[in-house]
Design a protein around this motif. Structure first.
Motif, short mmCIF file in Angstrom:
data_model
loop_
_atom_site.label_atom_id
_atom_site.label_comp_id
_atom_site.label_asym_id
_atom_site.label_seq_id
_atom_site.Cartn_x
_atom_site.Cartn_y
_atom_site.Cartn_z
N PRO A 58 1.22 -1.19 -0.18
CA PRO A 58 0.03 0.46 0.34
C PRO A 58 0.69 1.34 0.06
O PRO A 58 2.19 1.22 0.27
CB PRO A 58 -0.68 -0.31 1.37
N TYR A 59 0.57 2.61 -0.35
CA TYR A 59 1.00 3.34 -0.35
C TYR A 59 1.55 4.04 0.84
O TYR A 59 0.71 3.82 2.03
CB TYR A 59 0.25 4.25 -0.73
N ASP A 60 2.77 4.30 0.54
CA ASP A 60 3.36 4.49 1.82
C ASP A 60 4.88 6.18 1.76
O ASP A 60 5.35 5.09 0.91
CB ASP A 60 4.30 3.40 2.84
N ARG A 61 4.70 6.78 2.59
CA ARG A 61 5.42 8.11 2.30
C ARG A 61 6.79 7.77 2.25
O ARG A 61 7.32 7.98 1.32
CB ARG A 61 5.00 9.02 3.51
N ASN A 62 7.19 6.94 3.51
CA ASN A 62 8.48 6.48 3.65
C ASN A 62 8.96 5.88 2.58
O ASN A 62 9.82 5.77 1.82
CB ASN A 62 8.84 5.90 5.05
N ALA A 63 8.19 4.74 2.23
CA ALA A 63 8.46 3.76 0.99
C ALA A 63 8.65 4.99 -0.36
O ALA A 63 9.96 4.21 -1.06
CB ALA A 63 7.49 2.51 1.31
N GLN A 64 7.67 5.95 -0.94
CA GLN A 64 8.07 6.50 -1.66
C GLN A 64 9.15 7.00 -1.55
O GLN A 64 9.80 7.37 -3.09
CB GLN A 64 6.48 7.13 -1.79
N ARG A 65 10.03 7.53 -0.85
CA ARG A 65 10.69 8.82 -0.35
C ARG A 65 12.50 7.60 -0.86
O ARG A 65 13.37 8.06 -0.85
CB ARG A 65 11.30 9.49 0.51
#
Length: 154
Positions: A58-65
């Motif tokens: 699922p969408y995760d800001r940390n993972a995206q960064r």
């Protein structure tokens, strides 16, 4: 008449070039429930790619960064559309399952897709599977799978 022949020859050559470029991207296959990918072909594909799209599921800001930083470390520009490759990090460990015992299991997949026709997602060209203890915090899993990806694609 010669203009038609020249046009036909040019069309044939362009289609042959496009076919040879698309065949350079090696797809992964699944054998007995595990992905097998051509590492050498993927490393070549990664080296010529200029742009990368990043996704987490699922969408995760940390993972995206973290994926954006990975792209920068690889010398790639992050693009939201028409990227040469798409890096998709997927969490495999649902929060509501109780595990017994010290066994490890697959916690994350980092899938890499080539660009398909008209900018759509193309073939699966690499899969990095991270295996660990089920109680590992997600940020640690993200870090570990990215480190494993870097080591496996040198």
């Amino acid at each position: 008449m010669s203009a038609r022949i020249s046009f036909a020859l040019a069309s044939f050559l362009l289609s042959a070039i496009a076919h040879s470029q698309s065949s350079m991207v090696a797809a992964c296959s699944q054998v007995k429930g595990r992905y097998q990918c051509d590492q050498a072909a993927f490393v070549r594909t990664l080296s010529v790619a200029r742009t990368v799209a990043v996704e987490s599921q699922p969408y995760d800001r940390n993972a995206q960064r973290e994926l954006t930083e990975l792209a920068a470390q690889l010398g790639k520009t992050v693009a939201t559309t028409n990227a040469d490759l798409t890096f998709r990090l997927e969490r495999l460990d649902p929060d509501n399952i109780i595990y017994y015992g010290p066994n490890s299991r697959d916690l994350a997949l980092l899938r890499v897709y080539s660009r398909g026709p008209q900018g759509a997602r193309g073939s699966l060209v690499w899969v990095e599977t991270f295996n660990g203890q089920p109680n590992m915090p997600w940020p640690a899993v993200v870090y570990k799978v990215i480190q494993q990806f870097k080591a496996d694609t040198r």
